[in-house]
Design an enzyme around this catalytic site. Structure first.
Site, PDB file in Angstrom:
ATOM      1  N   LYS A 210       0.858  -1.180   0.000  1.00 43.33           N
ATOM      2  CA  LYS A 210       0.000   0.000   0.000  1.00 43.33           C
ATOM      3  C   LYS A 210       0.895   1.231   0.000  1.00 43.33           C
ATOM      4  O   LYS A 210       1.702   1.433   0.915  1.00 43.33           O
ATOM      5  CB  LYS A 210      -0.901  -0.002   1.232  1.00 43.33           C
ATOM      6  CG  LYS A 210      -1.769   1.247   1.321  1.00 43.33           C
ATOM      7  CD  LYS A 210      -2.798   1.155   2.412  1.00 43.33           C
ATOM      8  CE  LYS A 210      -3.607   2.432   2.491  1.00 43.33           C
ATOM      9  NZ  LYS A 210      -4.618   2.380   3.538  1.00 43.33           N
ATOM     10  N   ARG A 220     -10.790   9.902   1.672  1.00 45.51           N
ATOM     11  CA  ARG A 220     -10.699  10.622   2.948  1.00 45.51           C
ATOM     12  C   ARG A 220     -11.844  11.631   3.070  1.00 45.51           C
ATOM     13  O   ARG A 220     -12.330  11.888   4.173  1.00 45.51           O
ATOM     14  CB  ARG A 220      -9.322  11.274   3.088  1.00 45.51           C
ATOM     15  CG  ARG A 220      -8.226  10.199   3.205  1.00 45.51           C
ATOM     16  CD  ARG A 220      -6.840  10.774   3.340  1.00 45.51           C
ATOM     17  NE  ARG A 220      -5.843   9.712   3.195  1.00 45.51           N
ATOM     18  CZ  ARG A 220      -4.547   9.915   2.974  1.00 45.51           C
ATOM     19  NH1 ARG A 220      -4.076  11.150   2.880  1.00 45.51           N
ATOM     20  NH2 ARG A 220      -3.720   8.898   2.832  1.00 45.51           N
ATOM     21  N   LYS A 233       1.106  10.144   5.533  1.00 47.88           N
ATOM     22  CA  LYS A 233       1.252   8.753   5.976  1.00 47.88           C
ATOM     23  C   LYS A 233       2.541   8.112   5.473  1.00 47.88           C
ATOM     24  O   LYS A 233       2.643   6.889   5.412  1.00 47.88           O
ATOM     25  CB  LYS A 233       0.011   7.957   5.528  1.00 47.88           C
ATOM     26  CG  LYS A 233      -1.304   8.508   6.094  1.00 47.88           C
ATOM     27  CD  LYS A 233      -2.500   7.574   5.873  1.00 47.88           C
ATOM     28  CE  LYS A 233      -3.770   8.133   6.523  1.00 47.88           C
ATOM     29  NZ  LYS A 233      -4.928   7.223   6.378  1.00 47.88           N
ATOM     30  N   GLU A 249       7.341  -6.809   1.334  1.00 50.41           N
ATOM     31  CA  GLU A 249       6.103  -6.633   2.112  1.00 50.41           C
ATOM     32  C   GLU A 249       5.167  -7.831   1.905  1.00 50.41           C
ATOM     33  O   GLU A 249       4.597  -8.361   2.865  1.00 50.41           O
ATOM     34  CB  GLU A 249       5.365  -5.354   1.678  1.00 50.41           C
ATOM     35  CG  GLU A 249       5.972  -4.050   2.190  1.00 50.41           C
ATOM     36  CD  GLU A 249       5.654  -3.777   3.652  1.00 50.41           C
ATOM     37  OE1 GLU A 249       5.042  -4.637   4.318  1.00 50.41           O
ATOM     38  OE2 GLU A 249       6.029  -2.696   4.145  1.00 50.41           O
ATOM     39  N   LYS A 264      -2.121  -1.505  -3.854  1.00 51.69           N
ATOM     40  CA  LYS A 264      -2.991  -0.330  -3.780  1.00 51.69           C
ATOM     41  C   LYS A 264      -2.157   0.944  -3.834  1.00 51.69           C
ATOM     42  O   LYS A 264      -1.160   1.007  -3.111  1.00 51.69           O
ATOM     43  CB  LYS A 264      -3.757  -0.401  -2.459  1.00 51.69           C
ATOM     44  CG  LYS A 264      -4.702   0.742  -2.211  1.00 51.69           C
ATOM     45  CD  LYS A 264      -5.247   0.647  -0.835  1.00 51.69           C
ATOM     46  CE  LYS A 264      -6.068   1.897  -0.574  1.00 51.69           C
ATOM     47  NZ  LYS A 264      -6.456   1.998   0.793  1.00 51.69           N
ATOM     48  N   SER A 290     -10.256   5.478  -4.715  1.00 50.88           N
ATOM     49  CA  SER A 290     -11.198   6.576  -4.895  1.00 50.88           C
ATOM     50  C   SER A 290     -10.743   7.600  -5.936  1.00 50.88           C
ATOM     51  O   SER A 290     -11.554   8.078  -6.731  1.00 50.88           O
ATOM     52  CB  SER A 290     -11.419   7.269  -3.552  1.00 50.88           C
ATOM     53  OG  SER A 290     -10.179   7.700  -2.997  1.00 50.88           O
ATOM     54  N   TYR A 329     -15.219   0.849  -6.858  1.00 56.24           N
ATOM     55  CA  TYR A 329     -16.495   1.542  -6.672  1.00 56.24           C
ATOM     56  C   TYR A 329     -17.378   1.395  -7.908  1.00 56.24           C
ATOM     57  O   TYR A 329     -18.557   1.719  -7.860  1.00 56.24           O
ATOM     58  CB  TYR A 329     -16.240   3.020  -6.350  1.00 56.24           C
ATOM     59  CG  TYR A 329     -15.358   3.192  -5.132  1.00 56.24           C
ATOM     60  CD1 TYR A 329     -15.901   3.103  -3.850  1.00 56.24           C
ATOM     61  CD2 TYR A 329     -13.979   3.390  -5.259  1.00 56.24           C
ATOM     62  CE1 TYR A 329     -15.093   3.227  -2.731  1.00 56.24           C
ATOM     63  CE2 TYR A 329     -13.168   3.514  -4.147  1.00 56.24           C
ATOM     64  CZ  TYR A 329     -13.729   3.427  -2.882  1.00 56.24           C
ATOM     65  OH  TYR A 329     -12.929   3.537  -1.780  1.00 56.24           O
TER      66      TYR A 329
HETATM   67  C1  PBG Z   1      -7.341   3.612   5.402  1.00 50.82           C
HETATM   68  C2  PBG Z   1      -7.733   3.282   4.026  1.00 50.82           C
HETATM   69  C3  PBG Z   1      -7.540   4.137   2.939  1.00 50.82           C
HETATM   70  C4  PBG Z   1      -8.139   3.512   1.852  1.00 50.82           C
HETATM   71  C5  PBG Z   1      -8.643   2.278   2.283  1.00 50.82           C
HETATM   72  N1  PBG Z   1      -8.362   2.142   3.648  1.00 50.82           N
HETATM   73  C6  PBG Z   1      -6.982   5.508   2.841  1.00 50.82           C
HETATM   74  C7  PBG Z   1      -5.730   5.886   3.476  1.00 50.82           C
HETATM   75  O1  PBG Z   1      -4.844   5.062   3.717  1.00 50.82           O
HETATM   76  O2  PBG Z   1      -5.615   7.070   3.772  1.00 50.82           O
HETATM   77  C8  PBG Z   1      -8.186   4.133   0.490  1.00 50.82           C
HETATM   78  C9  PBG Z   1      -9.254   3.715  -0.427  1.00 50.82           C
HETATM   79  C10 PBG Z   1      -9.540   4.641  -1.542  1.00 50.82           C
HETATM   80  O3  PBG Z   1      -8.869   5.668  -1.752  1.00 50.82           O
HETATM   81  O4  PBG Z   1     -10.490   4.326  -2.271  1.00 50.82           O
HETATM   82  N2  PBG Z   1      -6.654   2.772   6.160  1.00 50.82           N
END
Ligand code: PBG
Length: 342
Positions: A210, A220, A233, A249, A264, A290, A329
């Site tokens: 990730k 968010r 992050k 990982e 991701k 997203s 989505y």
């Molecule tokens: C949080 C989480 C995130 C997503 C899924 N779980 C966002 C982040 O790490 O800030 C992102 C999913 C998306 O953007 O559709 N743990």
């Protein structure tokens, strides 16, 4: 480790004009016969946003076509997913600001939004997969996935909270725990707790590779953490310059007990998906996040792209890269398009 797959011969097997690659492409039936990959509704996981209330539905402005809904409506949406043949949903809460704390303890309240949404689905007796995140960001006042001390995100101390969160979700009826927090060692901690708690059949889908990505922006907004997130992050999510590190990982997560792994975001990281699949041959997923949704849905809304066609093309790209399935989505839309194309 050596790749499992052997590369195809690099030289062409023959030459023009006896070889004409257009022959196989000339008709729809022939293209179908020689197709190397297949996208089906069975490949899709539908992420859903949950808000408090009853009969409540509100739009997410940065994700045209996506709504947040109250737990009771999640039951209806899950029924719709079943009818469409979508195998699983993933639940993400937009927690009331008053319930967000430094330690994110609402994450392991057995009556929290996610648990209530799970009950709504299970209450209808639906045999659908329910995937729930293990991560604290929808519950913390600082918007981080782990516990904080000063500016530091604490690694080992976060494990206990993730374990408690996982257990309440499993006890509510979730099938798959998807740790998205990127703390080191959390898969092992959660797997150990599940074994000890008798939850030996709970699956873990690890958000293994990730990346610290700007493509999470609309998510968010949807869960209401954009405004609260303190800093970024990058001390726990991966640097997008890295590829070998993704392999490490994934290797660790498999060793620690993950049943499925995830890369991701999706579209900018297809190279990582291919490497992971070649190297490990384990069930591999991508999250079309997203921001990727917003790009395609926004352009389609403006008439700049043919939405239906780019949805299917982007999803097939994940299959070609080596994915077993995709969190998207677009899941309901894609399911309808696939049903209509048969
Ligand atoms: C949080 C989480 C995130 C997503 C899924 N779980 C966002 C982040 O790490 O800030 C992102 C999913 C998306 O953007 O559709 N743990």
């Amino acid at each position: 480790m050596k790749p499992i797959r052997t590369p195809v011969a690099t030289q062409a097997l023959g030459a023009f004009p006896s070889v004409r690659l257009r022959r196989n492409r000339q008709s729809q039936w022939s293209r179908r016969l020689v197709a190397e990959n297949n996208l089906s509704t069975g490949d899709l996981i539908w992420p859903l946003f949950v808000i408090d209330g009853e009969g409540r539905r509100e739009a997410v402005p940065s994700m045209p076509g996506v709504d947040r809904v109250s737990p009771d409506l999640i039951g209806q949406v899950a029924e719709e997913a079943m009818e469409l043949g979508i195998p699983a949903i993933a639940l993400f809460p937009n927690t009331d600001a008053a319930l967000r704390t430094e330690d994110g303890r609402e994450a392991y309240n057995p009556e929290n939004l996610v648990c209530r949404a799970i009950h709504a689905v299970r209450g209808r007796g639906l045999d659908i997969g329910i995937v729930c995140d293990a991560a604290l960001d929808p519950y913390t006042s600082h918007g981080h996935d782990g516990l904080m001390e000063g500016d530091e995100i604490l690694n080992d101390e976060t494990h206990a909270a993730l374990v408690k969160q996982s257990l309440v979700q499993v006890e509510a009826g979730c099938n798959v725990i998807a740790p998205s927090d990127m703390m080191d060692g959390r898969i092992g901690a959660i797997r150990g707790a599940l074994e000890n708690g008798g939850h030996t059949n709970t699956q873990i889908m690890a958000y293994s590779a990730k990346y610290a990505s700007a493509f999470y922006g609309p998510f968010r907004d949807a869960i209401g953490s954009s405004g609260t997130l303190r800093g970024d992050k990058r001390t726990y999510q991966m640097d997008y310059a890295n590829s070998d590190e993704a392999i490490r990982e994934v290797a660790l997560d498999i060793q620690e007990g993950a049943d499925m792994v995830m890369v991701k975001p999706g579209m900018p990281y297809l190279d990582i998906i291919r490497r992971v699949k070649d190297q490990f041959g384990v069930p591999t997923f991508a999250y079309q996040v997203s921001g990727e949704y917003a790009m395609l849905a926004g352009a389609a809304q403006n008439g700049w792209l043919d939405g239906d066609r780019v949805i299917l093309e982007s999803l097939m790209g994940f299959k070609r890269a080596g994915c077993n399935g995709i969190l998207t989505y677009f899941a309901p839309k894609a399911a309808r398009l696939l049903a209509a194309s048969r």
